[in-house]
Write a protein that holds these residues in place. Structure first.
Motif, PDB file in Angstrom:
ATOM      1  N   GLU A 247       0.958  -1.322   0.228  1.00 20.40           N
ATOM      2  CA  GLU A 247       0.446   0.304   0.020  1.00 20.40           C
ATOM      3  C   GLU A 247       0.896   1.134  -0.618  1.00 20.40           C
ATOM      4  N   ILE A 248       0.157   2.538  -0.984  1.00 20.04           N
ATOM      5  CA  ILE A 248       1.457   4.166  -1.132  1.00 20.04           C
ATOM      6  C   ILE A 248       0.543   4.202  -0.112  1.00 20.04           C
ATOM      7  N   LEU A 249       1.584   4.763   1.178  1.00 22.61           N
ATOM      8  CA  LEU A 249       1.372   5.659   2.140  1.00 22.61           C
ATOM      9  C   LEU A 249       1.871   7.272   2.260  1.00 22.61           C
ATOM     10  N   PHE A 250       3.094   7.680   1.762  1.00 29.89           N
ATOM     11  CA  PHE A 250       3.075   8.989   1.323  1.00 29.89           C
ATOM     12  C   PHE A 250       3.688   8.783   0.114  1.00 29.89           C
ATOM     13  N   ASP A 251       2.764   9.968  -1.105  1.00 28.98           N
ATOM     14  CA  ASP A 251       3.436  10.392  -2.588  1.00 28.98           C
ATOM     15  C   ASP A 251       3.035  11.796  -2.730  1.00 28.98           C
ATOM     16  N   ASN A 252       4.608  12.275  -2.501  1.00 27.09           N
ATOM     17  CA  ASN A 252       4.043  13.903  -2.584  1.00 27.09           C
ATOM     18  C   ASN A 252       4.846  14.493  -3.258  1.00 27.09           C
ATOM     19  N   ASN A 253       5.512  15.314  -4.145  1.00 25.44           N
ATOM     20  CA  ASN A 253       6.505  15.691  -4.568  1.00 25.44           C
ATOM     21  C   ASN A 253       8.050  15.719  -3.291  1.00 25.44           C
ATOM     22  N   HIS A 254       7.999  15.180  -2.654  1.00 22.70           N
ATOM     23  CA  HIS A 254       9.282  15.213  -1.412  1.00 22.70           C
ATOM     24  C   HIS A 254       9.741  13.538  -1.471  1.00 22.70           C
ATOM     25  N   PHE A 255       8.746  12.919  -0.891  1.00 19.77           N
ATOM     26  CA  PHE A 255       9.343  11.165  -1.123  1.00 19.77           C
ATOM     27  C   PHE A 255       7.576  10.536  -1.663  1.00 19.77           C
ATOM     28  N   LYS A 256       8.062   9.294  -1.970  1.00 12.73           N
ATOM     29  CA  LYS A 256       6.832   8.300  -1.707  1.00 12.73           C
ATOM     30  C   LYS A 256       7.577   7.116  -0.931  1.00 12.73           C
ATOM     31  N   LEU A 257       6.282   6.670  -0.556  1.00 10.75           N
ATOM     32  CA  LEU A 257       6.489   5.028   0.366  1.00 10.75           C
ATOM     33  C   LEU A 257       5.481   4.721  -0.020  1.00 10.75           C
ATOM     34  N   TRP A 258       6.118   3.328   0.268  1.00  7.79           N
ATOM     35  CA  TRP A 258       5.576   2.219  -0.016  1.00  7.79           C
ATOM     36  C   TRP A 258       5.208   1.128   1.359  1.00  7.79           C
ATOM     37  N   ARG A 259       4.511   0.565   1.989  1.00  7.09           N
ATOM     38  CA  ARG A 259       4.622  -0.033   2.971  1.00  7.09           C
ATOM     39  C   ARG A 259       3.803  -1.592   2.480  1.00  7.09           C
ATOM     40  N   ILE A 260       4.937  -2.747   2.553  1.00 10.26           N
ATOM     41  CA  ILE A 260       4.467  -3.959   1.794  1.00 10.26           C
ATOM     42  C   ILE A 260       4.675  -5.045   2.933  1.00 10.26           C
ATOM     43  N   VAL A 278      13.489   0.033   4.537  1.00 12.39           N
ATOM     44  CA  VAL A 278      13.676  -0.601   5.915  1.00 12.39           C
ATOM     45  C   VAL A 278      12.486  -1.413   6.140  1.00 12.39           C
ATOM     46  N   CYS A 279      13.391  -2.110   7.264  1.00 10.83           N
ATOM     47  CA  CYS A 279      12.347  -3.278   8.486  1.00 10.83           C
ATOM     48  C   CYS A 279      11.703  -2.745   9.080  1.00 10.83           C
ATOM     49  N   THR A 280      10.476  -2.619   9.299  1.00  8.23           N
ATOM     50  CA  THR A 280       9.748  -3.131  10.922  1.00  8.23           C
ATOM     51  C   THR A 280       9.657  -3.781  11.199  1.00  8.23           C
ATOM     52  N   GLU A 281       9.062  -5.119  10.622  1.00 10.14           N
ATOM     53  CA  GLU A 281       8.979  -6.227  11.393  1.00 10.14           C
ATOM     54  C   GLU A 281       9.708  -7.882  10.924  1.00 10.14           C
ATOM     55  N   GLY A 282       9.803  -8.796  10.878  1.00 11.03           N
ATOM     56  CA  GLY A 282      10.373  -9.912  10.233  1.00 11.03           C
ATOM     57  C   GLY A 282      11.777  -9.563  10.090  1.00 11.03           C
ATOM     58  N   SER A 283      12.149 -10.292   8.304  1.00  7.81           N
ATOM     59  CA  SER A 283      13.202 -10.227   7.711  1.00  7.81           C
ATOM     60  C   SER A 283      13.150 -10.823   6.406  1.00  7.81           C
ATOM     61  N   GLU A 315      11.978 -13.989   5.182  1.00  8.46           N
ATOM     62  CA  GLU A 315      12.606 -15.402   5.886  1.00  8.46           C
ATOM     63  C   GLU A 315      11.359 -15.741   7.049  1.00  8.46           C
ATOM     64  N   ASN A 316      10.227 -15.161   6.786  1.00 11.80           N
ATOM     65  CA  ASN A 316       9.283 -15.255   7.427  1.00 11.80           C
ATOM     66  C   ASN A 316       7.961 -13.327   6.981  1.00 11.80           C
ATOM     67  N   LYS A 317       6.769 -14.084   7.921  1.00  9.40           N
ATOM     68  CA  LYS A 317       5.880 -12.471   7.028  1.00  9.40           C
ATOM     69  C   LYS A 317       7.297 -11.525   7.767  1.00  9.40           C
ATOM     70  N   VAL A 318       7.050 -10.306   6.398  1.00 13.92           N
ATOM     71  CA  VAL A 318       7.450  -9.343   6.604  1.00 13.92           C
ATOM     72  C   VAL A 318       7.043  -8.167   6.627  1.00 13.92           C
ATOM     73  N   THR A 319       7.250  -7.387   7.588  1.00 17.59           N
ATOM     74  CA  THR A 319       6.945  -5.267   6.861  1.00 17.59           C
ATOM     75  C   THR A 319       7.962  -4.879   6.453  1.00 17.59           C
ATOM     76  N   LEU A 320       7.841  -4.182   5.354  1.00 17.89           N
ATOM     77  CA  LEU A 320       9.099  -3.547   4.502  1.00 17.89           C
ATOM     78  C   LEU A 320       8.598  -2.472   3.712  1.00 17.89           C
ATOM     79  N   LEU A 321       9.176  -0.852   4.332  1.00 15.73           N
ATOM     80  CA  LEU A 321       8.642  -0.100   4.239  1.00 15.73           C
ATOM     81  C   LEU A 321      10.348   0.431   2.549  1.00 15.73           C
ATOM     82  N   GLN A 322       9.299   0.801   1.759  1.00 14.61           N
ATOM     83  CA  GLN A 322      10.211   0.406   0.236  1.00 14.61           C
ATOM     84  C   GLN A 322      10.043   2.134   0.107  1.00 14.61           C
ATOM     85  N   ILE A 323      11.471   2.840   0.064  1.00 16.35           N
ATOM     86  CA  ILE A 323      11.092   4.934   0.007  1.00 16.35           C
ATOM     87  C   ILE A 323      12.019   5.136  -1.232  1.00 16.35           C
ATOM     88  N   SER A 324      11.098   5.790  -2.319  1.00 17.47           N
ATOM     89  CA  SER A 324      11.901   6.285  -3.163  1.00 17.47           C
ATOM     90  C   SER A 324      11.618   8.206  -3.418  1.00 17.47           C
TER      91      SER A 324
END
Length: 329
Positions: A247-260, A278-283, A315-324
């Motif tokens: 899901e896309i949490l932020f999308d503006n002219n400074h950064f775009k962030l997906w939470r996977i 950025v990994c916030t849960e799992g690996s 490696e298990n269920k992961v929560t990963l933030l991808q930022i562009s």
């Protein structure tokens, strides 16, 4: 000067803050300094005073600042023409106590921004909460400059601010010019690469290190407030069409962030653009040129633009933030 790029992992930089705590002890592997509140862990910073260093590989101990000097186009790809410094600053905040009531200038308010700095739009993702968690984001409707000044004088500033009790996973966008603060929570923060903050009110605290109250910048803060930024709540996530289980949490002219959030393999990275994970849960594991790179909870990995798109295997269920970084031009 040419070198073979690879996924770059960085050492966090801890920052003393009067409002901080000790929660990074269970979030990050790097030991905390003893006997002082640590409020911020800078995960990815290209600043002259604080620049993260690479933890492994041929570029081990190289700062992000030096990477941007020597390998700017390998790191930034087509965005290298627009950015001499890495344009984002990523942090974890341990808000054991409430921060000062503050505001950041916009990019257009040049008279309030030191040379070489930018304005500061930022966003938070809530990682932990407790019974005292509170996010203050924006003013209450009807608040004026005059009523805000009066509330500073009679110490009732909180009554002028919109606030809510956050839940884990909430994402909050703080546009520059928005009055804000938070407490009783751990958040991930993504922001413009700027350290310009004007304090409006600091709850009459004394800094134990100095024995004095911290400085306020009331006039500058008032000048930078956008009084139309009122009653800011959590964003509504938007389902991603380009990354599965994202899901896309932020999308503006400074950064775009997906939470996977996924247990199965997915793609990360963008061709010819830098991407931060950025990994916030799992690996999980990224494989690049037959080498496996592991990322675990609390770690950040910069994928240089030259690398492009890679597979990520949880490696298990992961929560990963991808930022562009959006291409502003």
């Amino acid at each position: 000067m040419s070198i073979q790029m690879y996924p770059l992992k960085f050492e966090p930089i801890y920052q003393y803050r009067i409002w901080g705590g000790r929660k990074f002890e269970h979030l990050l592997s790097k030991p905390l300094p003893e006997n002082e509140p640590i409020g911020e862990a800078w995960l990815l910073s290209d600043r002259k005073d604080f620049s993260n260093t690479v933890t492994d590989g041929i570029l081990k101990n190289t700062t992000l600042t030096n990477l941007m000097k020597d390998y700017r186009y390998e790191i930034m790809g087509k965005l290298g023409y627009h950015f001499e410094k890495f344009p984002l600053l990523l942090k974890l905040l341990d808000c054991n106590e409430v921060l000062s009531v503050q505001v950041h200038p916009s990019d257009h308010q040049k008279e309030y921004i030191p040379h070489g700095e930018s304005g500061k739009t930022e966003a938070w993702i809530v990682l932990e909460t407790d019974v005292n968690s509170r996010i203050y984001a924006g003013l209450k409707k009807g608040t004026t400059k005059e009523s805000l000044i009066q509330s500073i004088q009679d110490k009732s500033v909180a009554e002028q601010l919109h606030s809510f009790a956050p839940n884990k996973g909430d994402a909050v966008f703080i546009q520059s010019g928005t009055v804000h603060t938070l407490g009783g929570t751990v958040v991930f923060e993504v922001q413009e690469n700027s350290d310009v903050t004007f304090r409006l009110y600091d709850w009459d605290r004394i800094d134990s290190k100095t024995g004095k109250p911290r400085d306020l910048q009331v006039d500058q803060a008032l000048a930078c407030i956008d009084f139309n930024q009122v009653e800011i709540g959590p964003v509504v996530p938007v389902e991603s069409t380009d990354i599965e289980n994202a899901e896309i949490l932020f999308d503006n002219n400074h950064f775009k962030l997906w939470r996977i959030q996924s247990q199965s393999e997915f793609k990360v990275g963008i061709q010819d653009e830098p991407t931060v994970l950025v990994c916030t849960e799992g690996s999980g594991i990224i494989t690049y040129q037959d080498v496996n790179y592991t990322i675990t909870k609390g770690e950040v990995v910069l994928l240089p633009a030259i690398i492009g798109v890679l597979n990520f295997q949880p490696e298990n269920k992961v929560t990963l933030l991808q930022i562009s970084v959006p291409d502003k031009k």
